[in-house]
Structures are given as C-alpha cells and as structure tokens.
Scaffold this motif. Structure first.
Motif: not given
Ligand code: FES
Length: 149
Positions: A25, A28-32, A113-115, A117-118, A121
């Motif tokens: 995450a 990948s520069r995902l925001k959380y 990674g997306v999971k 970050a979600e 959040s």
C-alpha cells in the motif's frame, strides 16, 4: 480550542502477509489514515488476547489483528490457532466490558495493498465515530490489576 479526536489504533500483523500488504500500500502510494501503530509479529499464531488487552489498557482506542489468509500461513497452522483464539476471546469481550466494534480481525495477503488501505480507512472511521476508549483504562485503574503479558 481543542483538537478533534484522532483514534490511536494498534495493529498486530504477521510479517509475511499483512505487513507486506501494508508495505505494498505504501509503495503503491495508496492513501490511508496515519492512525495505525503497527506491531509486526512472525505469525498471527503468536498474538495473544493479552496483547489486545494491554494495547487497550495503554491507550489504544481500537485494535486490529491481521495475518495470512487461511491456508496461506507460513507456519502452516498459526492463523487457524489465531482464529480459534479470537472466537473464544470474542465470547469473553462482553465480560471484560470491551465493545466488539473496537477490535477487528482480518486476513490480508501481501498482494492486497488496496484491501489494507481500505480496511485501515474504514476501521479508523468506525473508531472515530465510537470516540475515545476510556472505560477499560478507568476499570483497570480502579482495580489496580494491570494486565501482564
Ligand atoms: Fe502469517 Fe502465520 S505467517 S498468519
């Protein structure tokens, strides 16, 4: 003027899956939200319910326990032990006075990674709505029976 409440969330994660998912995450520069304090352990099988109680006693407003998906544990059965332990611990939560909504158990792989970050959040938002967790700390203070690991 006082600052708005920002929850402190302690995350006990296994190094092979959820920690790697968090790393993904990040890369990948995902925001959380930055409310997570991560404790990296070799496997969720190592996570004792006492870790959760201690985190809440020491000031956490919420706790996350996360590791490899069933069947993917690098120590074969660690996450199955963690799941069984969690089932028993969850049944005892009413007795301890800790609301179930403050603790989350999940499986996150190194590719999710997306999971991750979600999840962070949504967990942060849920704990923010619940507000600070003072009851358990107050209870411990009254009885003067600190949790030891
Ligand atoms: Fe990840 Fe066991 S190594 S849960």
């Amino acid at each position: 003027m006082s600052k708005p409440f920002e929850p402190k969330i302690v995350a006990f994660v296994c190094t092979y899956c959820t920690y790697a998912g968090a790393d993904l995450a990040g890369t990948s520069r995902l925001k959380y939200p930055p409310n997570i304090r991560m404790v990296r352990l070799p496997c969720t099988g190592r996570i004792s319910p006492m870790f959760i109680l201690k985190a809440l006693q020491k000031g956490a407003d919420g706790v996350l326990v996360s590791g490899c998906h069933p069947g993917d544990c690098h120590f074969t059965h660690g996450n199955y032990h963690a799941r069984r332990r969690w089932t028993v611990f969850r049944a005892l939560l009413n007795f301890t006075g800790i609301p179930l909504e403050r603790i989350r158990f999940s499986w996150i792989s190194a590719a999710e990674g997306v999971k991750f970050a979600e999840l962070i959040s949504s967990l942060t938002e849920d704990i923010r709505k619940l507000g600070p967790f003072e009851q358990y700390k107050a209870m411990i203070h009254e009885t003067e029976a600190p949790v030891s690991l």
